[in-house]
Design an enzyme around this catalytic site. Structure first.
Site, PDB file in Angstrom:
ATOM      1  N   HIS A  15       0.831  -1.201   0.000  1.00 15.04           N
ATOM      2  CA  HIS A  15       0.000   0.000   0.000  1.00 15.04           C
ATOM      3  C   HIS A  15       0.873   1.262   0.000  1.00 15.04           C
ATOM      4  O   HIS A  15       0.661   2.184  -0.794  1.00 15.04           O
ATOM      5  CB  HIS A  15      -0.897  -0.038   1.238  1.00 15.04           C
ATOM      6  N   GLU A  16       1.865   1.280   0.878  1.00 14.72           N
ATOM      7  CA  GLU A  16       2.751   2.440   0.954  1.00 14.72           C
ATOM      8  C   GLU A  16       3.531   2.645  -0.344  1.00 14.72           C
ATOM      9  O   GLU A  16       3.715   3.766  -0.806  1.00 14.72           O
ATOM     10  CB  GLU A  16       3.723   2.295   2.121  1.00 14.72           C
ATOM     11  N   HIS A  33       1.597   4.579  -2.888  1.00 12.18           N
ATOM     12  CA  HIS A  33       1.731   6.034  -2.770  1.00 12.18           C
ATOM     13  C   HIS A  33       3.066   6.495  -3.342  1.00 12.18           C
ATOM     14  O   HIS A  33       3.151   7.529  -4.009  1.00 12.18           O
ATOM     15  CB  HIS A  33       1.644   6.460  -1.306  1.00 12.18           C
TER      16      HIS A  33
END
Length: 314
Positions: A231-232, A235
């Site tokens: 998920h990170e 970004h």
């Protein structure tokens, strides 16, 4: 659930409630993850040009529609210029790359947070699986792969707790703009990420910070399959949350992720929080679902990652 980054302005904000208590490895003191207004773990990412430091609070990383449009316009301009010089993929094709990953293990003086080499290898494998679209027939193969370029370990109580973060990142970051640096720490969040368009102004702190107990086999209940890092990294590649912008046509700047009014919690099959077409993308890595619920990036997200990579990291 995952990506967090510090607030773009250096002033304090009140935390929302705390929950999801879990014990870090070795039975150390319990950590609690702050919640946003929807009852989900908070997640932040800095706005363009913002230093990754300051107050923390509920999803303050979200950008306004105008800010999104400005970033997308800037990106399109860069891509057009690169295409004219033959430095962008041909029309209809996507960028692909093998991304070097540097893992920085921030241990306490007593050894808390010292994940194993096996866990790190499993985390790299998880990144490769998720970005290759291997968890669902509906998942896109983004074209990005990952390999472990290096691991280092530090014994520092302040760094372990994500204190002096700008300092420790500046002193330990390795590689260029194409290198994903992962700092494993013990803090009040599952993760923190920088956006690709901030690299030029803040190269020394580029990367993601991840709660060490979220690695495969860790102790963060419901969040210990390694998908926080996925998920990170989303970004870091330039993706927003799927609930960015709420029930709007702009949403997360990706056309094939249905609009959703707020973050998901758990794995609420059939959730439909907006009147716009499509069910909430609860299985998308950029929502706040449990690790066990995640299984896909969309083709549109893959295209956005390709564009962002070409514009800012290639």
């Amino acid at each position: 659930m995952r990506s967090f980054i510090t607030r773009p302005r250096a002033f304090a904000v009140l935390l929302a409630g705390t929950a999801l208590a879990f014990s870090p490895l070795g039975g150390q003191a319990t950590a609690k993850l702050p919640l946003d207004q929807t009852g989900n773990p908070a997640c932040f990412t800095p706005k363009e040009g913002a230093a990754a430091r300051g107050g923390f609070g509920p999803d303050t990383r979200d950008l306004s529609a105008a800010e999104q449009q400005a970033i997308d316009a800037k990106t399109a301009q860069i891509l057009k210029a690169k295409a004219a010089r033959g430095l962008a993929p041909k029309a209809g094709t996507l960028a692909s790359a093998s991304v070097p990953v540097y893992v920085h293990v921030m241990r306490s003086s007593t050894g808390a947070g010292d994940v194993t080499d096996t866990q790190i290898s499993q985390q790299i494998a998880e990144l490769n699986q998720d970005y290759a679209g291997q968890e669902s027939s509906q998942a896109a193969n983004t074209g990005f792969t990952f390999y472990l370029a290096g691991t280092d370990r530090f014994n520092n109580d302040q760094w372990h707790k994500d204190k002096q973060s700008s300092t420790y990142r500046s002193q330990t970051r390795k590689g260029g703009k194409n290198a994903l640096n992962i700092w494993l720490v013990d803090f009040s969040y599952l993760g923190i990420a920088t956006f690709p368009w901030d690299y030029a102004s803040q190269p020394k702190i580029d990367g993601i910070r991840v709660q060490y107990s979220s690695l495969p086999g860790g102790s963060a209940t419901n969040y210990n399959e390694g998908k926080t890092a996925s998920h990170e990294a989303g970004h870091w590649f330039g993706l927003y949350h799927t609930f960015q912008g709420g029930c709007t046509s702009t949403n997360d700047s990706v056309a094939d992720t249905p609009a959703q009014s707020s973050a998901s919690s758990g794995c609420p099959t059939g959730r439909d929080s907006c009147s716009l077409p499509g069910l909430d993308p609860i299985h998308n890595y950029m929502d706040y679902s449990y690790d066990s619920c995640y299984n896909q990036f969309t083709p549109g997200q893959s295209t956005r990652m390709s564009d962002m990579w070409t514009a800012y990291r290639a």
